[in-house]
Design an enzyme around this catalytic site. Structure first.
Site, PDB file in Angstrom:
ATOM      1  N   LYS A 139      82.203  55.581  36.432  1.00 28.94           N
ATOM      2  CA  LYS A 139      83.205  56.450  35.805  1.00 28.94           C
ATOM      3  C   LYS A 139      83.188  56.187  34.297  1.00 28.94           C
ATOM      4  O   LYS A 139      83.608  55.122  33.854  1.00 28.94           O
ATOM      5  CB  LYS A 139      84.623  56.176  36.321  1.00 28.94           C
ATOM      6  CG  LYS A 139      85.586  57.262  35.805  1.00 28.94           C
ATOM      7  CD  LYS A 139      87.051  56.874  35.900  1.00 28.94           C
ATOM      8  CE  LYS A 139      87.614  56.299  34.632  1.00 28.94           C
ATOM      9  NZ  LYS A 139      87.550  57.173  33.448  1.00 28.94           N
ATOM     10  N   GLU A 182      87.137  59.373  30.008  1.00 28.59           N
ATOM     11  CA  GLU A 182      87.233  60.844  30.030  1.00 28.59           C
ATOM     12  C   GLU A 182      86.972  61.416  28.640  1.00 28.59           C
ATOM     13  O   GLU A 182      86.718  62.604  28.498  1.00 28.59           O
ATOM     14  CB  GLU A 182      88.576  61.298  30.617  1.00 28.59           C
ATOM     15  CG  GLU A 182      89.669  61.600  29.628  1.00 28.59           C
ATOM     16  CD  GLU A 182      90.319  60.354  29.063  1.00 28.59           C
ATOM     17  OE1 GLU A 182      90.044  59.248  29.567  1.00 28.59           O
ATOM     18  OE2 GLU A 182      91.100  60.488  28.103  1.00 28.59           O
ATOM     19  N   GLY A 219      86.664  47.302  29.143  1.00 27.82           N
ATOM     20  CA  GLY A 219      87.802  48.056  28.630  1.00 27.82           C
ATOM     21  C   GLY A 219      88.876  47.110  28.135  1.00 27.82           C
ATOM     22  O   GLY A 219      88.600  45.954  27.782  1.00 27.82           O
ATOM     23  N   GLY A 258      92.127  45.600  32.537  1.00 25.09           N
ATOM     24  CA  GLY A 258      91.394  44.529  33.242  1.00 25.09           C
ATOM     25  C   GLY A 258      92.316  43.758  34.178  1.00 25.09           C
ATOM     26  O   GLY A 258      91.953  43.457  35.327  1.00 25.09           O
ATOM     27  N   GLU A 277      84.671  42.698  30.990  1.00 23.23           N
ATOM     28  CA  GLU A 277      84.396  42.536  29.558  1.00 23.23           C
ATOM     29  C   GLU A 277      85.561  43.191  28.833  1.00 23.23           C
ATOM     30  O   GLU A 277      85.668  44.415  28.823  1.00 23.23           O
ATOM     31  CB  GLU A 277      83.084  43.228  29.167  1.00 23.23           C
ATOM     32  CG  GLU A 277      81.852  42.659  29.827  1.00 23.23           C
ATOM     33  CD  GLU A 277      81.524  41.258  29.390  1.00 23.23           C
ATOM     34  OE1 GLU A 277      82.004  40.834  28.315  1.00 23.23           O
ATOM     35  OE2 GLU A 277      80.829  40.554  30.136  1.00 23.23           O
ATOM     36  N   CYS A 287      84.895  45.761  20.495  1.00 22.41           N
ATOM     37  CA  CYS A 287      85.457  44.528  21.064  1.00 22.41           C
ATOM     38  C   CYS A 287      85.103  43.333  20.206  1.00 22.41           C
ATOM     39  O   CYS A 287      85.855  42.371  20.116  1.00 22.41           O
ATOM     40  CB  CYS A 287      84.949  44.334  22.494  1.00 22.41           C
ATOM     41  SG  CYS A 287      83.158  44.312  22.610  1.00 22.41           S
ATOM     42  N   GLU A 342      94.618  43.493  19.194  1.00 21.22           N
ATOM     43  CA  GLU A 342      93.478  44.314  18.804  1.00 21.22           C
ATOM     44  C   GLU A 342      93.977  45.555  18.089  1.00 21.22           C
ATOM     45  O   GLU A 342      94.700  46.353  18.684  1.00 21.22           O
ATOM     46  CB  GLU A 342      92.765  44.784  20.074  1.00 21.22           C
ATOM     47  CG  GLU A 342      91.537  44.035  20.415  1.00 21.22           C
ATOM     48  CD  GLU A 342      90.752  44.734  21.509  1.00 21.22           C
ATOM     49  OE1 GLU A 342      91.364  45.297  22.433  1.00 21.22           O
ATOM     50  OE2 GLU A 342      89.528  44.701  21.430  1.00 21.22           O
TER      51      GLU A 342
HETATM   52  P1  NDP Z   1      90.813  51.252  28.715  1.00 22.76           P
HETATM   53  O1  NDP Z   1      91.006  49.923  29.343  1.00 22.76           O
HETATM   54  O2  NDP Z   1      91.983  52.071  28.390  1.00 22.76           O
HETATM   55  O3  NDP Z   1      89.876  52.159  29.636  1.00 22.76           O
HETATM   56  C1  NDP Z   1      88.608  51.736  30.082  1.00 22.76           C
HETATM   57  C2  NDP Z   1      88.209  52.534  31.306  1.00 22.76           C
HETATM   58  O4  NDP Z   1      89.073  52.202  32.397  1.00 22.76           O
HETATM   59  C3  NDP Z   1      88.334  54.043  31.111  1.00 22.76           C
HETATM   60  O5  NDP Z   1      87.256  54.668  31.773  1.00 22.76           O
HETATM   61  C4  NDP Z   1      89.659  54.337  31.779  1.00 22.76           C
HETATM   62  O6  NDP Z   1      89.799  55.671  32.214  1.00 22.76           O
HETATM   63  C5  NDP Z   1      89.617  53.388  32.963  1.00 22.76           C
HETATM   64  N1  NDP Z   1      90.915  53.094  33.553  1.00 22.76           N
HETATM   65  C6  NDP Z   1      92.149  53.246  33.024  1.00 22.76           C
HETATM   66  N2  NDP Z   1      93.094  52.826  33.885  1.00 22.76           N
HETATM   67  C7  NDP Z   1      92.450  52.403  35.005  1.00 22.76           C
HETATM   68  C8  NDP Z   1      92.855  51.834  36.242  1.00 22.76           C
HETATM   69  N3  NDP Z   1      94.132  51.610  36.515  1.00 22.76           N
HETATM   70  N4  NDP Z   1      91.924  51.500  37.149  1.00 22.76           N
HETATM   71  C9  NDP Z   1      90.610  51.679  36.883  1.00 22.76           C
HETATM   72  N5  NDP Z   1      90.156  52.219  35.726  1.00 22.76           N
HETATM   73  C10 NDP Z   1      91.048  52.558  34.792  1.00 22.76           C
HETATM   74  O7  NDP Z   1      89.908  50.951  27.442  1.00 22.76           O
HETATM   75  P2  NDP Z   1      89.427  51.952  26.327  1.00 22.76           P
HETATM   76  O8  NDP Z   1      88.580  53.040  26.920  1.00 22.76           O
HETATM   77  O9  NDP Z   1      90.606  52.328  25.507  1.00 22.76           O
HETATM   78  O10 NDP Z   1      88.421  51.009  25.488  1.00 22.76           O
HETATM   79  C11 NDP Z   1      88.852  50.136  24.527  1.00 22.76           C
HETATM   80  C12 NDP Z   1      88.987  48.716  25.059  1.00 22.76           C
HETATM   81  O11 NDP Z   1      87.724  48.279  25.598  1.00 22.76           O
HETATM   82  C13 NDP Z   1      89.303  47.713  23.983  1.00 22.76           C
HETATM   83  O12 NDP Z   1      90.329  46.841  24.396  1.00 22.76           O
HETATM   84  C14 NDP Z   1      88.012  46.928  23.801  1.00 22.76           C
HETATM   85  O13 NDP Z   1      88.177  45.644  23.305  1.00 22.76           O
HETATM   86  C15 NDP Z   1      87.430  46.948  25.155  1.00 22.76           C
HETATM   87  N6  NDP Z   1      85.985  46.747  25.088  1.00 22.76           N
HETATM   88  C16 NDP Z   1      85.460  45.536  25.467  1.00 22.76           C
HETATM   89  C17 NDP Z   1      84.116  45.278  25.348  1.00 22.76           C
HETATM   90  C18 NDP Z   1      83.532  43.978  25.796  1.00 22.76           C
HETATM   91  O14 NDP Z   1      82.328  43.944  26.043  1.00 22.76           O
HETATM   92  N7  NDP Z   1      84.288  42.916  25.886  1.00 22.76           N
HETATM   93  C19 NDP Z   1      83.199  46.268  24.795  1.00 22.76           C
HETATM   94  C20 NDP Z   1      83.843  47.511  24.456  1.00 22.76           C
HETATM   95  C21 NDP Z   1      85.199  47.725  24.602  1.00 22.76           C
HETATM   96  P3  NDP Z   1      90.408  56.836  31.269  1.00 22.76           P
HETATM   97  O15 NDP Z   1      90.720  56.237  29.941  1.00 22.76           O
HETATM   98  O16 NDP Z   1      89.313  57.817  31.207  1.00 22.76           O
HETATM   99  O17 NDP Z   1      91.626  57.337  31.965  1.00 22.76           O
END
Ligand code: NDP
Length: 508
Positions: free
Chosen positions: A195, A198, A248, A253, A270, A304, A404
Site C-alpha cells: 500500500k 495515497e 512511516g 508505527g 522504520e 526521516c 519531527e
Molecule cells: P504515516 O505514518 O502517516 O503514513 C505512512 C503509511 O501508513 C501511509 O501509507 C498511511 O496511509 C499508512 N497508514 C496510516 N494509518 C495506518 C494504520 N492505522 N494502519 C496501517 N497503515 C496506516 O507517515 P507519512 O506518510 O506521513 O510519512 C512521514 C513519516 O514517515 C515521518 O514520520 C518519517 O520520519 C517517516 N519515515 C521514516 C523513514 C525511515 O526509514 N525511518 C523513511 C521515510 C519516512 P495514508 O496516509 O495513505 O492514509
C-alpha cells in the site's frame, strides 16, 4: 524576512498539466482492477495544484482479495520453490527495467511529491541498485548445520521465507522505500501486498507494470491503493498476513504494533527521527556547514534522516550560524521540474501549516529566527513552498528541538563539554541517526560509541549504501533494512534434527 536574499527558481512556463490524468488501478493476482465500490480519489501536484491522477480507492473487499492472492501464491510455492538464482535473475531484470524507465518514473515522483527532478532521478537510480543488491542476497540464502551433537544426530538450521508480507509506505521517498523492502522480501521467497501513501500512488503502480513485464508471477506482488483506513489497517490485522514491513510515522508505527498483537505477526518498523549533528570547536566549519545545509534542506526536510537538530560547541556557534545562513541563501528553492532546483514543494497545504506552526511556536517561546520562517512564493507556481529557515537559541525543551518538523527548518542548540553534547544528543525519544564533526578521531569514535542511534556519520551526513544496514533504536523503529541483515527480517529459522542410523532407543 524577505525572500530577495534567497535563491528562488521560478517556473519557466513549461508547466502545462500532463496531457492526461493518470488512471490508477489496483494490481491483484496479476490483473489491473478497479475497486469493488467504484470509488476513486484524486491527487493534485503539490507544486502547481494541477490534477495529476485519479486512483481507485481500495476498500476491505479489494484488500482481502489482494491478501488472498498473495497467500495463494505463497502457499502453492510458485515463488519460494524457485532456486534463489532464478529469483535473482528476475530481480536483476526489474533493475534493468527501472533504469530503462527512469525518466518516466522520476517525472511522476517529482509531480506527486514536489521533490526536484534531479533528486528524483538519482533516487530511481539508487532504487535500481537496491534491486541488483537484492539479487546477490537471493543467491546466498543459507542456514547452518551442527555436526557435534553425537554420532547418531545431525542438526540443520534452515532459512525459510516468512510468508505473506504487507508493505506499507509513506509519501516522502515512495519509490525508494518500496525498493528497500520489496526486492529483499522477493529475494527471501516471500509474496507481498503493497500500500503506497495515497498521496504518491503513481510510481508504485509503474513499478507494478515493470514487475509484470519482468515476469514476476501473478499473485506474488499485489498493490492496493487507498488510505490507512481501511486498507493499511486490514493489512496489519488480517490472519493471512505473516509480517508487516512499515515505514512511516512513529504514531502509526505504534498503532501497527498494537494491531498486529492479535495475530502476533512479525513487524519491522522504520519510523521518524530527530537527528542530532554535534559540531565540536575543532571541526572544519566550512565542511560542516555545507553538510548541515544539505542535511536539513534535502527533500525539503521531509526526510526521516533530516539533520534538523544542530548541537554546536558554544565558542564556534556564531561562526557556524553565519556560515549556515550564508549557504542557506544560496540553495536553489523552487520549481521542482527545473534541473537546477535543489529544494521543491511541500507535500500538502496541511503539512505546510504544520511546519509553520512549529516555527511560530518556537519564535513565541524565545528562539531566534535567523533566516526564513514563512511560506515561500515561487512565481508561476501556485502550490506550497517554505523558506529555508534557521532558528538559533533553541532550548532542549522546545517542541522544535524534540519533534519531527519534517520541513526545511534547522534548530540550533549549544553545548560546552563532550558529556553535555552526548546528553543533549540522546535527549530525544527517537534514535534514527546522528552525526559528529571533529578533526579528532578519538572524539568522533567516543561520540559514535555513546550516541543512541542506528546510524552514526562522522564528518559526513546521510551517506547510504545498499550493503550497509539501516534502521533505528528507541522510538525510531524495530529491525534493520538493507545489508546482509536486511534479508534476515524476511526469513524464518527452522531447526531440523536428524537421527542417523538406529544406534539407540528413544526412551525405554
Ligand atoms: P504515516 O505514518 O502517516 O503514513 C505512512 C503509511 O501508513 C501511509 O501509507 C498511511 O496511509 C499508512 N497508514 C496510516 N494509518 C495506518 C494504520 N492505522 N494502519 C496501517 N497503515 C496506516 O507517515 P507519512 O506518510 O506521513 O510519512 C512521514 C513519516 O514517515 C515521518 O514520520 C518519517 O520520519 C517517516 N519515515 C521514516 C523513514 C525511515 O526509514 N525511518 C523513511 C521515510 C519516512 P495514508 O496516509 O495513505 O492514509
Amino acid at each position: 524576512m524577505t525572500t530577495q536574499d534567497m535563491t528562488v527558481i521560478s517556473a519557466d512556463g513549461r508547466h502545462a498539466a500532463p496531457d492526461t490524468v493518470l488512471e490508477l488501478r489496483h494490481l491483484i493476482d496479476g490483473a489491473w482492477v478497479p475497486s469493488t465500490s467504484g470509488e476513486t480519489f484524486d491527487r493534485h501536484a503539490p507544486a502547481t495544484g494541477e490534477l495529476l491522477s485519479r486512483a481507485c480507492k481500495g476498500g476491505a473487499e479489494d484488500t482481502n482479495a489482494a491478501i488472498a492472492a498473495a497467500r495463494q501464491a505463497f502457499d502453492d510455492r510458485r515463488w519460494s520453490d524457485l532456486p534463489g538464482s532464478a529469483r535473482a535473475k528476475l530481480l536483476t531484470k526489474v533493475a534493468d527495467l527501472i533504469d530503462a524507465n527512469r525518466a518516466r518514473i522520476a517525472l511522476y515522483e517529482t509531480l506527486e511529491s514536489g521533490k526536484p527532478i534531479s533528486q528524483a532521478e538519482a533516487e530511481i537510480q539508487g532504487a535500481a541498485d537496491i534491486w541488483r543488491y537484492a539479487a546477490t542476497l537471493a543467491w546466498n540464502i543459507r542456514g547452518d548445520s551442527q555436526n557435534a551433537l553425537g554420532a547418531d544426530m545431525l542438526g540443520m538450521v534452515l532459512k525459510e521465507p516468512i510468508g505473506v508480507v504487507s508493505i506499507i509506505a509513506p509519501w516522502n521517498f515512495p519509490f525508494l522505500i518500496v525498493s528497500q523492502k520489496l526486492p529483499i522480501a522477493f529475494a527471501a521467497g516471500c509474496t507481498a501486498v503493497i500500500k503506497p501513501s495515497e498521496m504518491t500512488s503513481a510510481t508504485t503502480v509503474i513499478l507494478g507494470e515493470l514487475l509484470l513485464e519482468a515476469g514476476i508471477p501473478a499473485g506474488v506482488v499485489n498493490i492496493v491503493l487507498g488510505y490507512g483506513d481501511p486498507v493499511g489497517s486490514l493489512m496489519t490485522t488480517h490472519p493471512d498476513v505473516d509480517m508487516v514491513s512499515f515505514t512511516g510515522s512513529t504514531a502509526v508505527g505504534k498503532a501497527i504494533v498494537a494491531a498486529t498483537s492479535n495475530t502476533l505477526k512479525k513487524v519491522s518498523l522504520e519510523l521518524g527521527g530527530k537527528n542530532p549533528q554535534v559540531i565540536f570547536a575543532d571541526a572544519d566549519l566550512d565542511q560542516a556547514a555545507d553538510a548541515i545545509v544539505f542535511g536539513v534542506y534535502f527533500n525539503a526536510g521531509e526526510c526521516c534522516n533530516s539533520g534538523s537538530r544542530i548541537i554546536v560547541q558554544e565558542d564556534v556557534a556564531d561562526a557556524l550560524n553565519e556560515k549556515v545562513v550564508a549557504l542557506s541563501r544560496k540553495v536553489p528553492f523552487g520549481d521542482p521540474l527545473n534541473p537546477k532546483t535543489k529544494v521543491g514543494a511541500i507535500i500538502s497545504p496541511e503539512h505546510q501549516a504544520k511546519i509553520d506552526g512549529y516555527v511560530q511556536d518556537a519564535a513565541l517561546a524565545g528562539a531566534k529566527v535567523l533566516l526564513g520562517g514563512d511560506a515561500l512564493g515561487v512565481a508561476g507556481l501556485s502550490g506550497q513552498f517554505y523558506q529555508p529557515t534557521v532558528i538559533a537559541d533553541v532550548s532542549a525543551d522546545m517542541a522544535i528541538a524534540r519533534e519531527e518538523v519534517f520541513g526545511p527548518v534547522l534548530s540550533v542548540l549549544t553545548f560546552q563539554t563532550f558529556e553535555e553534547a552526548v546528553t543533549l544528543a540522546n535527549d530525544a525519544a527517537y534514535g534514527l541517526s546522528a552525526g559528529v564533526w571533529s578533526e579528532n578521531v578519538h572524539t568522533c569514535l567516543a561520540f559514535a560509541r555513546q550516541v543512541q542511534a542506528g546510524t552514526v556519520w562522522t564528518n559526513t551526513w546521510m551517506d547510504g549504501y545498499p550493503e550497509l544496514p539501516f534502521g533505528g533504536v528507541k522510538e525510531s523503529g524495530l529491525g534493520r533494512e538493507l545489508g546482509p541483515n536486511g534479508i534476515e527480517e524476511f526469513l524464518e529459522t527452522k531447526t531440523v534434527q536428524m537421527r542417523i542410523g538406529k544406534t539407540r532407543q528413544m526412551w525405554v
